[in-house]
Design a protein around this motif. Structure first.
Motif, PDB file in Angstrom:
ATOM      1  N   TYR A  52       1.900  -0.496 110.885  1.00  0.00           N
ATOM      2  CA  TYR A  52       1.650  -0.231 112.300  1.00  0.00           C
ATOM      3  C   TYR A  52       0.822  -1.362 112.915  1.00  0.00           C
ATOM      4  O   TYR A  52       1.070  -1.780 114.050  1.00  0.00           O
TER       5      TYR A  52
ATOM      6  N   LEU B  61       1.978  -3.678 116.081  1.00  0.00           N
ATOM      7  CA  LEU B  61       1.144  -3.867 117.261  1.00  0.00           C
ATOM      8  C   LEU B  61       0.769  -5.333 117.454  1.00  0.00           C
ATOM      9  O   LEU B  61       0.774  -5.841 118.579  1.00  0.00           O
TER      10      LEU B  61
ATOM     11  N   GLU C 273       3.386  -7.904 118.881  1.00  0.00           N
ATOM     12  CA  GLU C 273       3.639  -7.830 120.313  1.00  0.00           C
ATOM     13  C   GLU C 273       2.653  -8.675 121.114  1.00  0.00           C
ATOM     14  O   GLU C 273       2.820  -8.852 122.314  1.00  0.00           O
TER      15      GLU C 273
ATOM     16  N   ASP D 135       6.660   9.384 120.614  1.00  0.00           N
ATOM     17  CA  ASP D 135       7.009   8.004 120.920  1.00  0.00           C
ATOM     18  C   ASP D 135       6.032   7.059 120.236  1.00  0.00           C
ATOM     19  O   ASP D 135       4.812   7.243 120.307  1.00  0.00           O
TER      20      ASP D 135
ATOM     21  N   LYS E   5       4.970   4.322 121.053  1.00  0.00           N
ATOM     22  CA  LYS E   5       4.074   3.607 121.952  1.00  0.00           C
ATOM     23  C   LYS E   5       3.049   4.521 122.633  1.00  0.00           C
ATOM     24  O   LYS E   5       2.282   4.053 123.473  1.00  0.00           O
ATOM     25  N   THR E   6       3.022   5.796 122.296  1.00  0.00           N
ATOM     26  CA  THR E   6       2.134   6.709 123.006  1.00  0.00           C
ATOM     27  C   THR E   6       0.793   6.902 122.317  1.00  0.00           C
ATOM     28  O   THR E   6      -0.105   7.495 122.895  1.00  0.00           O
TER      29      THR E   6
ATOM     30  N   ILE F   3      -1.638   4.449 120.759  1.00  0.00           N
ATOM     31  CA  ILE F   3      -2.068   3.103 120.420  1.00  0.00           C
ATOM     32  C   ILE F   3      -3.598   3.051 120.472  1.00  0.00           C
ATOM     33  O   ILE F   3      -4.210   3.572 121.409  1.00  0.00           O
TER      34      ILE F   3
END
Length: 227
Positions: free
Chosen positions: A140, A144, A147, A209, A211-212, A214
């Motif tokens: 993870y 992250l 990006e 999700d 992306k929810t 982080i």
């Protein structure tokens, strides 16, 4: 909240903690602290205690200036760290994220889990399970971090499971790694076209999700500019 010379302030799974002198041992390892009776986040494991196996991996997020891309503003970067090697004095102004933050069918309010956890279940990527939290947190952090990083052509990189060096610090003595690679391939920029199992929602476990959830670093943790 004010910062004092005799205290440390950090965020642990979204909760800001301030510890003053006498309330903590600055040389205690982060792994021992989060597994202590007062914190009880035991999803993070301690095995070798020397930073060699990765079972204690957590995500440390903090503000930093990037050497990549445009601009020099402080941004949040996420790092996979061996919590058995991180001392408590080093967590000041950082956000620490453990496997419990991602989700747990036992402890989460809605029994939700992260898509990476779901994929590990689907691909049977655990046997004894001792290394699994570390692999999940390391992957993870890699997703992250990629990006935020640009390649030589100033294009944003994406998580690539073929770049196995990002897991050099994580060991598994049960699965032979193939099932772990298969589980993480679902999030890679170039999934194998021969892998016909690309579906992260077929284990029957409720997921959310990717992306929810982080890790967030409070703005008060930004480093003050040097005068």
């Amino acid at each position: 909240m004010s910062f004092t010379a005799d205290s440390i302030v950090f965020s642990l799974n979204g909760n800001i903690i301030q510890l003053h002198e006498g309330e903590f041992n600055p040389l205690q390892s982060l792994a021992e602290f989060i597994r202590s009776d007062s914190i009880r986040l035991t999803g993070t494991k301690i095995s070798c205690g020397e930073g060699g196996c990765g079972s204690c991996t957590v995500i440390m997020s903090k503000y930093s200036k990037s050497n990549y891309g445009k601009g020099s503003e402080q941004q949040v970067f996420h790092y996979a760290v061996n919590s058995c090697l991180i001392k408590m004095i080093q967590v000041h102004k950082t956000t620490i994220t453990t496997i419990e933050f991602l989700g747990s069918v036992l402890k989460s309010k809605n029994k939700e889990i992260h898509p990476i956890q779901n994929s590990f279940i689907k691909h049977s990527a655990t046997q004894c399970g001792y290394c699994a939290p570390g692999f999940i947190m390391a992957s993870y952090a890699a997703i992250l971090s990629n990006e935020k990083v640009h390649d030589d052509e100033n294009e944003l990189k994406k998580f690539d499971i073929e770049d196995l060096h990002q897991f050099d610090g994580n060991l598994c003595r049960c699965t032979g790694y193939r099932s772990i690679i298969d589980a993480l391939r679902e999030f890679s920029k170039d999934p194998s076209p021969s892998d016909d199992s690309i579906s992260i929602n077929d284990t029957g476990v409720q997921t959310y999700d990717i992306k929810t959830r982080i890790p967030v670093v409070p703005e008060i943790f930004k480093n003050e500019p040097k005068g």
